[in-house]
Design a protein around this motif. Structure first.
Motif, PDB file in Angstrom:
ATOM      1  N   ILE A   1      37.230  43.031  34.138  1.00 13.65           N
ATOM      2  CA  ILE A   1      36.585  41.674  34.598  1.00 13.65           C
ATOM      3  C   ILE A   1      35.442  41.800  35.613  1.00 13.65           C
ATOM      4  CG2 ILE A   1      37.161  39.404  35.451  1.00 13.65           C
ATOM      5  CD1 ILE A   1      40.117  39.946  34.295  1.00 13.65           C
ATOM      6  N   VAL A   2      34.552  41.571  35.321  1.00 13.36           N
ATOM      7  CA  VAL A   2      33.297  41.452  36.410  1.00 13.36           C
ATOM      8  C   VAL A   2      32.844  40.298  36.793  1.00 13.36           C
ATOM      9  CG1 VAL A   2      30.914  42.754  36.649  1.00 13.36           C
ATOM     10  CG2 VAL A   2      32.509  43.883  35.486  1.00 13.36           C
ATOM     11  N   ALA A   3      32.916  39.921  38.091  1.00 18.11           N
ATOM     12  CA  ALA A   3      32.630  38.838  38.856  1.00 18.11           C
ATOM     13  C   ALA A   3      31.276  38.917  39.285  1.00 18.11           C
ATOM     14  CB  ALA A   3      33.539  38.404  40.088  1.00 18.11           C
ATOM     15  N   PRO A   4      30.341  37.821  39.195  1.00 14.34           N
ATOM     16  CA  PRO A   4      28.971  37.975  39.648  1.00 14.34           C
ATOM     17  C   PRO A   4      28.973  37.848  41.198  1.00 14.34           C
ATOM     18  CG  PRO A   4      29.561  35.700  38.722  1.00 14.34           C
ATOM     19  CD  PRO A   4      30.677  36.584  38.452  1.00 14.34           C
ATOM     20  N   ALA A   5      28.258  38.794  42.027  1.00  8.86           N
ATOM     21  CA  ALA A   5      28.224  38.877  43.472  1.00  8.86           C
ATOM     22  C   ALA A   5      26.952  38.320  43.869  1.00  8.86           C
ATOM     23  CB  ALA A   5      28.259  40.257  43.768  1.00  8.86           C
ATOM     24  N   ASN A   6      27.068  37.624  45.062  1.00  2.56           N
ATOM     25  CA  ASN A   6      25.605  37.342  45.724  1.00  2.56           C
ATOM     26  C   ASN A   6      25.025  38.715  46.170  1.00  2.56           C
ATOM     27  OD1 ASN A   6      23.765  36.334  47.233  1.00  2.56           O
ATOM     28  ND2 ASN A   6      25.133  34.547  48.073  1.00  2.56           N
ATOM     29  N   ARG A   7      23.924  39.101  45.560  1.00  2.00           N
ATOM     30  CA  ARG A   7      23.342  40.128  45.931  1.00  2.00           C
ATOM     31  C   ARG A   7      22.511  40.080  47.285  1.00  2.00           C
ATOM     32  NH1 ARG A   7      22.910  44.461  41.537  1.00  2.00           N
ATOM     33  NH2 ARG A   7      24.194  43.500  39.849  1.00  2.00           N
ATOM     34  N   GLU A   8      22.005  39.027  47.771  1.00  2.00           N
ATOM     35  CA  GLU A   8      21.512  38.883  49.016  1.00  2.00           C
ATOM     36  C   GLU A   8      22.191  38.708  50.254  1.00  2.00           C
ATOM     37  OE1 GLU A   8      18.565  35.680  48.568  1.00  2.00           O
ATOM     38  OE2 GLU A   8      17.507  36.609  46.839  1.00  2.00           O
ATOM     39  N   ASN A   9      23.488  38.229  49.880  1.00  2.00           N
ATOM     40  CA  ASN A   9      24.296  38.124  51.147  1.00  2.00           C
ATOM     41  C   ASN A   9      25.832  38.632  50.564  1.00  2.00           C
ATOM     42  OD1 ASN A   9      25.531  37.386  53.686  1.00  2.00           O
ATOM     43  ND2 ASN A   9      25.882  35.242  52.895  1.00  2.00           N
TER      44      ASN A   9
ATOM     45  N   ARG B   1      44.094  58.583  37.795  1.00  2.00           N
ATOM     46  CA  ARG B   1      45.589  58.588  38.021  1.00  2.00           C
ATOM     47  C   ARG B   1      46.345  57.982  37.038  1.00  2.00           C
ATOM     48  NH1 ARG B   1      49.434  60.431  42.018  1.00  2.00           N
ATOM     49  NH2 ARG B   1      51.431  60.260  40.857  1.00  2.00           N
ATOM     50  N   GLY B   2      45.788  56.928  36.476  1.00  2.00           N
ATOM     51  CA  GLY B   2      46.586  56.023  35.463  1.00  2.00           C
ATOM     52  C   GLY B   2      47.269  54.910  36.400  1.00  2.00           C
ATOM     53  N   LEU B   3      46.598  54.659  37.344  1.00  2.00           N
ATOM     54  CA  LEU B   3      47.159  53.368  38.105  1.00  2.00           C
ATOM     55  C   LEU B   3      46.832  52.177  37.768  1.00  2.00           C
ATOM     56  CD1 LEU B   3      47.378  55.159  41.883  1.00  2.00           C
ATOM     57  CD2 LEU B   3      48.960  55.162  40.037  1.00  2.00           C
ATOM     58  N   VAL B   4      45.956  52.250  36.729  1.00  2.00           N
ATOM     59  CA  VAL B   4      45.254  50.965  36.625  1.00  2.00           C
ATOM     60  C   VAL B   4      44.898  50.521  35.043  1.00  2.00           C
ATOM     61  CG1 VAL B   4      43.014  49.618  36.966  1.00  2.00           C
ATOM     62  CG2 VAL B   4      43.575  51.376  38.605  1.00  2.00           C
ATOM     63  N   THR B   5      45.424  49.411  34.823  1.00  2.00           N
ATOM     64  CA  THR B   5      45.450  48.969  33.391  1.00  2.00           C
ATOM     65  C   THR B   5      44.070  48.089  33.218  1.00  2.00           C
ATOM     66  OG1 THR B   5      47.111  47.448  33.611  1.00  2.00           O
ATOM     67  CG2 THR B   5      47.790  49.566  32.683  1.00  2.00           C
ATOM     68  N   THR B   6      44.117  47.188  34.242  1.00  2.00           N
ATOM     69  CA  THR B   6      42.910  46.157  34.411  1.00  2.00           C
ATOM     70  C   THR B   6      42.011  46.380  35.747  1.00  2.00           C
ATOM     71  OG1 THR B   6      43.953  44.545  33.063  1.00  2.00           O
ATOM     72  CG2 THR B   6      42.414  43.561  34.404  1.00  2.00           C
ATOM     73  N   LEU B   7      40.984  46.499  35.606  1.00  2.00           N
ATOM     74  CA  LEU B   7      40.195  46.353  36.730  1.00  2.00           C
ATOM     75  C   LEU B   7      39.356  45.031  36.941  1.00  2.00           C
ATOM     76  CD1 LEU B   7      38.791  47.886  39.186  1.00  2.00           C
ATOM     77  CD2 LEU B   7      37.064  48.716  37.319  1.00  2.00           C
ATOM     78  N   ILE B   8      39.457  44.712  38.356  1.00  2.00           N
ATOM     79  CA  ILE B   8      38.668  43.579  38.604  1.00  2.00           C
ATOM     80  C   ILE B   8      37.604  43.851  39.615  1.00  2.00           C
ATOM     81  CG2 ILE B   8      38.681  40.991  39.515  1.00  2.00           C
ATOM     82  CD1 ILE B   8      41.869  40.926  38.098  1.00  2.00           C
ATOM     83  N   THR B   9      36.469  43.626  39.346  1.00  2.00           N
ATOM     84  CA  THR B   9      35.465  44.137  40.419  1.00  2.00           C
ATOM     85  C   THR B   9      34.060  43.124  40.478  1.00  2.00           C
ATOM     86  OG1 THR B   9      34.406  45.948  41.432  1.00  2.00           O
ATOM     87  CG2 THR B   9      34.392  45.858  39.078  1.00  2.00           C
TER      88      THR B   9
ATOM     89  N   ALA C   1      30.430  47.560  39.729  1.00  2.00           N
ATOM     90  CA  ALA C   1      30.347  47.886  38.125  1.00  2.00           C
ATOM     91  C   ALA C   1      29.124  48.759  37.980  1.00  2.00           C
ATOM     92  CB  ALA C   1      30.482  46.744  37.419  1.00  2.00           C
ATOM     93  N   GLU C   2      27.982  48.398  38.333  1.00  2.00           N
ATOM     94  CA  GLU C   2      26.854  49.576  38.010  1.00  2.00           C
ATOM     95  C   GLU C   2      27.006  50.682  38.613  1.00  2.00           C
ATOM     96  OE1 GLU C   2      23.794  46.781  39.272  1.00  2.00           O
ATOM     97  OE2 GLU C   2      24.284  45.350  37.919  1.00  2.00           O
TER      98      GLU C   2
ATOM     99  N   ALA D   1      36.287  46.063  45.086  1.00  2.00           N
ATOM    100  CA  ALA D   1      34.716  46.111  44.963  1.00  2.00           C
ATOM    101  C   ALA D   1      34.085  46.634  46.366  1.00  2.00           C
ATOM    102  CB  ALA D   1      34.298  44.745  44.924  1.00  2.00           C
ATOM    103  N   GLY D   2      32.696  47.052  46.196  1.00  2.00           N
ATOM    104  CA  GLY D   2      31.850  47.735  47.470  1.00  2.00           C
ATOM    105  C   GLY D   2      31.793  49.263  47.069  1.00  2.00           C
ATOM    106  N   ALA D   3      30.568  49.299  47.539  1.00  2.00           N
ATOM    107  CA  ALA D   3      29.991  50.830  47.475  1.00  2.00           C
ATOM    108  C   ALA D   3      30.811  51.694  47.852  1.00  2.00           C
ATOM    109  CB  ALA D   3      28.277  50.853  47.829  1.00  2.00           C
ATOM    110  N   HIS D   4      31.443  51.285  49.063  1.00  2.00           N
ATOM    111  CA  HIS D   4      32.366  52.355  49.764  1.00  2.00           C
ATOM    112  C   HIS D   4      33.524  52.648  49.029  1.00  2.00           C
ATOM    113  CE1 HIS D   4      33.501  48.292  51.051  1.00  2.00           C
ATOM    114  NE2 HIS D   4      34.556  48.802  51.278  1.00  2.00           N
TER     115      HIS D   4
END
Length: 320
Positions: A82-90, A298-306, A311-312, A284-287
């Motif tokens: 699941i990919v949520a839209p981010a505010n890229r300017e802020n 590792r196999g710890l994730v079945t669903t990723l939300i970011t 995502a890019e 989420a976050g570049a860091h």
């Protein structure tokens, strides 16, 4: 007559598609006009699409997000992304993922998919908590998967578990222990107490684990308020760590690093976490790119939300 056009020719395919897509006729209407069967119209449309004569384009900013979700799922072998839209300017790396997690949880609860829900801690989960609608699920129990800290009450393990339960009208169980035991403390003996044993049994029977991932920078709540004072980011990095999941520090391949801090962690073990039927990671976050990839490996994730920014970056980092 159009009906005399050979079905194998491009002209025939174009004529069928023109009536169907441009003139907005139904397949039955096209068949009647051209004196052919509806099945033949349907087959002509499929052939035209397969051959590239027809291309459907959806002009919407949401298309990019849907494409990212599909690519993430395929690239990392996830059940869902699941990919949520981010505010890229802020840019706020916690808010979009937290809000998307809230929607995911609300939908799943309405479908009665889970009874025992394990939660981690952090600001992303706090954001999710504040976006959850008030609901009533008295048969659902929120179970803390990690010990807590004396700081950051609203987003540490204690505050998150009780906060989620309040929003959902559910019960909750706290792991009433620190995140890390003092070095030298026998973890197994400490957790053999009846209170902890009952809690650990619940962790063995979770239906859903709600996870976050932390890096080694000062942006990590765990690094600033949870790790023992004699443990530094530099020495964890030297051991190969890229971050943590439920207090366990892992390397780029998701393996726990060789450091005493992992033996001191109070909470669900990664081996037990892997057995939880549904494991959703909201991060989420570049860091956090490296630790997100490590957790998935590792196999710890079945669903990723970011979010779409992360995502890019995830796709770019793992490009073939």
């Amino acid at each position: 007559m159009a009906s005399e056009v050979n079905a194998e020719t491009e002209a025939f395919l174009v004529e069928v598609c023109w009536h169907y897509f441009i003139n907005e006729m139904t397949q039955s209407e096209v068949a009647a006009l051209m004196g052919i069967t509806r099945l033949r119209v349907n087959q002509a449309i499929k052939t035209a699409r397969a051959g590239g004569l027809v291309r459907v384009e959806i002009q919407s900013p949401h298309v990019t997000r849907f494409r990212l979700q599909e690519e993430l799922g395929q690239r990392f072998g996830l059940e869902d992304a699941i990919v949520a839209p981010a505010n890229r300017e802020n840019y706020d790396f916690q808010l979009p993922a937290g809000a998307a997690l809230a929607n995911y949880l609300a939908a799943g609860l309405r479908e009665a998919r889970w009874r025992l829900i394990g939660v981690s801690w952090g600001m992303t989960l706090k954001n999710a908590m504040t976006h959850l609608p008030r609901m009533q699920f008295p048969h659902v129990e929120i179970v803390s998967m990690i010990g807590g800290t004396s700081q950051g009450a609203s987003f540490n393990a204690f505050g998150v578990a009780s906060g989620f339960a309040d929003r959902l009208g559910a019960s909750y169980s706290l792991f009433a222990a620190p995140v890390y035991l003092s070095p030298g403390t026998d973890r197994e003996e400490f957790l053999s107490d009846a209170v902890f044993s009952a809690h650990l049994q619940k962790l063995e029977n979770l239906d859903l684990a709600v996870l976050v991932a932390g890096d080694l920078s000062e942006k990590s709540v765990l690094m600033t308020t949870g790790v023992p004072t004699n443990v530094s980011a530099a020495e964890l990095t030297a051991k190969g760590a890229v971050g943590d999941v439920v207090g366990h520090f892992i390397d780029r391949d998701g393996r726990e690093i060789d450091h005493f801090i992992n033996d001191c962690a109070v909470g669900i073990r990664l081996g037990a976490l892997e057995k939880v039927p549904e494991r959703v990671l909201a991060a989420a976050g570049a860091h956090k790119v490296d630790v997100i990839i490590a957790a998935i490996r590792r196999g710890l994730v079945t669903t990723l939300i970011t979010d779409d920014v992360t995502a890019e970056l995830l796709l770019a980092r793992t490009a073939p």
